[in-house]
Design an enzyme around this catalytic site. Structure first.
Site, PDB file in Angstrom:
ATOM      1  N   TYR A  16     -21.306 -27.680  -4.431  1.00  0.00           N
ATOM      2  CA  TYR A  16     -22.697 -27.236  -4.423  1.00  0.00           C
ATOM      3  C   TYR A  16     -22.913 -25.981  -5.265  1.00  0.00           C
ATOM      4  O   TYR A  16     -24.018 -25.729  -5.725  1.00  0.00           O
ATOM      5  CB  TYR A  16     -23.133 -26.923  -2.989  1.00  0.00           C
ATOM      6  CG  TYR A  16     -23.559 -28.124  -2.175  1.00  0.00           C
ATOM      7  CD1 TYR A  16     -22.645 -29.111  -1.822  1.00  0.00           C
ATOM      8  CD2 TYR A  16     -24.869 -28.258  -1.744  1.00  0.00           C
ATOM      9  CE1 TYR A  16     -23.040 -30.198  -1.059  1.00  0.00           C
ATOM     10  CE2 TYR A  16     -25.267 -29.336  -0.982  1.00  0.00           C
ATOM     11  CZ  TYR A  16     -24.351 -30.308  -0.641  1.00  0.00           C
ATOM     12  OH  TYR A  16     -24.748 -31.383   0.116  1.00  0.00           O
ATOM     13  N   LYS A  64      -9.574 -34.506   1.187  1.00  0.00           N
ATOM     14  CA  LYS A  64      -9.197 -35.584   0.269  1.00  0.00           C
ATOM     15  C   LYS A  64      -7.940 -35.106  -0.457  1.00  0.00           C
ATOM     16  O   LYS A  64      -7.882 -35.018  -1.687  1.00  0.00           O
ATOM     17  CB  LYS A  64     -10.369 -35.857  -0.695  1.00  0.00           C
ATOM     18  CG  LYS A  64     -10.191 -37.054  -1.607  1.00  0.00           C
ATOM     19  CD  LYS A  64     -10.354 -38.404  -0.920  1.00  0.00           C
ATOM     20  CE  LYS A  64     -10.013 -39.524  -1.882  1.00  0.00           C
ATOM     21  NZ  LYS A  64     -10.065 -40.857  -1.242  1.00  0.00           N
ATOM     22  N   ASP A  71     -21.769 -32.663   4.676  1.00  0.00           N
ATOM     23  CA  ASP A  71     -23.141 -33.160   4.496  1.00  0.00           C
ATOM     24  C   ASP A  71     -23.179 -34.657   4.777  1.00  0.00           C
ATOM     25  O   ASP A  71     -24.027 -35.155   5.528  1.00  0.00           O
ATOM     26  CB  ASP A  71     -23.594 -32.862   3.063  1.00  0.00           C
ATOM     27  CG  ASP A  71     -24.991 -33.397   2.797  1.00  0.00           C
ATOM     28  OD1 ASP A  71     -25.874 -33.185   3.647  1.00  0.00           O
ATOM     29  OD2 ASP A  71     -25.202 -34.024   1.738  1.00  0.00           O
ATOM     30  N   ASP A 102     -12.435 -40.597   3.377  1.00  0.00           N
ATOM     31  CA  ASP A 102     -12.823 -42.016   3.387  1.00  0.00           C
ATOM     32  C   ASP A 102     -12.387 -42.665   4.702  1.00  0.00           C
ATOM     33  O   ASP A 102     -13.162 -43.363   5.361  1.00  0.00           O
ATOM     34  CB  ASP A 102     -12.281 -42.766   2.154  1.00  0.00           C
ATOM     35  CG  ASP A 102     -10.811 -42.497   1.857  1.00  0.00           C
ATOM     36  OD1 ASP A 102     -10.193 -41.654   2.543  1.00  0.00           O
ATOM     37  OD2 ASP A 102     -10.268 -43.142   0.936  1.00  0.00           O
ATOM     38  N   ASP A 126     -24.813 -36.938   8.385  1.00  0.00           N
ATOM     39  CA  ASP A 126     -25.819 -38.008   8.408  1.00  0.00           C
ATOM     40  C   ASP A 126     -25.223 -39.260   9.046  1.00  0.00           C
ATOM     41  O   ASP A 126     -25.916 -40.000   9.756  1.00  0.00           O
ATOM     42  CB  ASP A 126     -26.317 -38.340   6.989  1.00  0.00           C
ATOM     43  CG  ASP A 126     -27.522 -37.480   6.577  1.00  0.00           C
ATOM     44  OD1 ASP A 126     -27.544 -36.283   6.943  1.00  0.00           O
ATOM     45  OD2 ASP A 126     -28.419 -38.001   5.883  1.00  0.00           O
TER      46      ASP A 126
HETATM   47  C1  IPM Z   1     -28.720 -30.861   4.341  1.00  0.00           C
HETATM   48  C2  IPM Z   1     -29.388 -31.303   3.059  1.00  0.00           C
HETATM   49  C3  IPM Z   1     -29.150 -30.271   1.955  1.00  0.00           C
HETATM   50  C4  IPM Z   1     -27.643 -30.219   1.692  1.00  0.00           C
HETATM   51  C5  IPM Z   1     -29.902 -30.526   0.641  1.00  0.00           C
HETATM   52  C6  IPM Z   1     -31.364 -30.738   0.856  1.00  0.00           C
HETATM   53  C7  IPM Z   1     -29.679 -29.413  -0.326  1.00  0.00           C
HETATM   54  O1  IPM Z   1     -28.958 -32.576   2.698  1.00  0.00           O
HETATM   55  O2  IPM Z   1     -28.992 -29.746   4.807  1.00  0.00           O
HETATM   56  O3  IPM Z   1     -27.950 -31.644   4.906  1.00  0.00           O
HETATM   57  O4  IPM Z   1     -27.108 -31.079   0.968  1.00  0.00           O
HETATM   58  O5  IPM Z   1     -27.001 -29.310   2.226  1.00  0.00           O
HETATM   59 MN    MN Z   2     -27.760 -33.579   4.226  1.00  0.00          MN
END
Ligand code: IPM
Ligand code: MN
Ligand code: NAD
Length: 360
Positions: free
Chosen positions: A137, A187, A243, A219, A247
């Site tokens: 990032y 990884k 990240d 993975d 999700d």
């Molecule tokens: C999160 C989001 C952010 C990240 C983006 C919007 C920059 O996906 O907070 O999970 O990747 O950290």
């Molecule tokens: Mn995210």
């Protein structure tokens, strides 16, 4: 009378809708506890681009400097996808500016929501410790380089050992304090940064002999979290992997809208940024159907971490869990409640639980 202050950065899409819900709950909590709360607002992301031409403007930096905690909605949206500096860059700048290197993202299966998980027997109660201010990032150089007849593009995965050490140590300490296992995700079969990550983890493991530790490649971890989520109690990993896996955890518990998070600099009682894991959800923005749970839980984390109001944190979390278990539920959870109706239900439960506690 305790007095507290926070800065709200509502942002874009469903950001303003879910932060409004969190603020309603805060208002109720403040009344019950007789707190005096000062709420300030500033612009971030797309809203800040529209107002200042900058996703993280000077005015917002100054507002952060004056604040003891920051509650964020979400940033981003198709309107700004081609902006020279996108809304998301504003969020990254802010995390860097505030020095928030640790992002804690809890995920748990709420009783009564099991049917919404893609799993047949979903059992999980974990927390992802995501490194937040390093890795791909932020590494330099990055960008595009035009070559004759071609285009080269560079992102750099860069870490200092000290940046790895502090987040891994925080996760070890948390696992130790709560009697949990630790899974480090990397990884290391491919990346040099991951090989150092694994070395650092092994070095620290000597200080935490009582914390059961395992290593997994990212993975395989993605596959195994789906098959055996109950095995993931404390997970520590670098920025991008964290990240993605958070999700995935949102999918496992039934909706991304259920997850809140804390972005902090390691020490409780200090300023942090409290943000839902989800984004601005442009597909449902403005329809009063977003699930505000992630934002309300983020508020609970704020109250506990930055203000050290631990009872209030637990009360809010209990009210949220009860409401999710018993309903009403928002559309993402198969219900029909609007954002506002769900919020009202959480607020009413909060008052009930608080009254019952008082009578005991
Ligand atoms: C999160 C989001 C952010 C990240 C983006 C919007 C920059 O996906 O907070 O999970 O990747 O950290
Ligand atoms: Mn995210
Ligand atoms: P998203 O998280 O916004 O949405 C993914 C899916 O989940 C969508 O179908 C959405 O409707 C649903 N969803 C998300 N939150 C929900 C909620 N609270 N209630 C009900 N449903 C919900 O991810 P995306 O669509 O990939 O990204 C949209 C924008 O948000 C992009 O600009 C992205 O960069 C940004 N984003 C911002 C943050 C942040 O501000 N912290 C985090 C992730 C993505």
């Amino acid at each position: 009378m305790a007095s507290h202050q926070l800065l709200v950065l509502a942002g874009d899409g469903i950001g303003p809708e879910v932060t409004e819900s969190a603020l309603k709950i805060l208002e109720i909590m403040a009344k019950l506890e007789d707190w005096q709360v000062e709420v300030d607002h500033a612009a971030i992301g797309g809203a800040a681009i529209d107002q200042y031409g900058d996703p993280f403007p000077e005015a917002t930096q100054q507002a952060i400097d004056r604040s003891s905690a920051v509650l964020l909605g979400a940033v981003g949206g198709p309107k700004w996808d081609n902006a020279p500096r996108r809304p998301e860059a504003g969020l990254l700048d802010m995390r860097q500016y505030m020095g928030l290197w640790a992002n804690l993202r809890p995920f748990e299966m709420i009783p009564g929501l099991e049917h919404l998980s893609p799993l047949r027997h979903p059992v999980m109660n974990g927390i992802i410790f995501r490194e937040l201010t390093g890795g791909l990032y932020f590494g330099q150089p990055r960008g595009r380089r035009f070559l004759p007849g071609d285009l080269e593009v560079i992102d750099t995965l860069q870490y200092r050992k000290s940046e790895m050490t502090r987040i891994i140590q925080l996760a070890f300490q948390y696992a130790k304090d709560h009697g949990l296992t630790l899974t480090s995700v990397d990884k290391a079969n491919v990346l040099e940064s991951s090989r150092v990550w694994r070395e650092v983890t092994e070095e620290l493991a000597r200080q935490y002999p009582d914390v059961p530790l395992s290593h997994r490649y990212v993975d395989a971890a993605a596959m195994d979290m789906v098959l055996n989520p109950q095995n993931y109690q404390v997970v520590v990993t670098e920025n991008l992997f964290g990240d993605i896996l958070s999700d995935l955890a949102g999918g496992l518990v039934g909706s991304l809208g259920l997850l809140g998070s804390l972005s902090v600099a390691g020490t409780p009682g200090t300023r942090g940024l409290f943000e839902p894991v989800h984004g601005s959800a442009p597909d449902i923005a403005g329809q009063n159907r977003a699930n505000p749970t992630g934002a309300i839980l983020s508020l609970a984390f704020l109250v506990g971490w930055s203000w050290q109001e631990h009872d209030a944190e637990h009360l809010i979390r209990e009210a949220v869990t009860q409401t999710l278990s018993e309903g009403p539920r928002t559309v993402d959870l198969g219900g029909q409640a609007t954002t506002q109706e769900f919020t009202e239900a959480v607020g009413n439960r909060l008052k009930d639980i608080w009254q019952r506690r008082r009578q005991q």
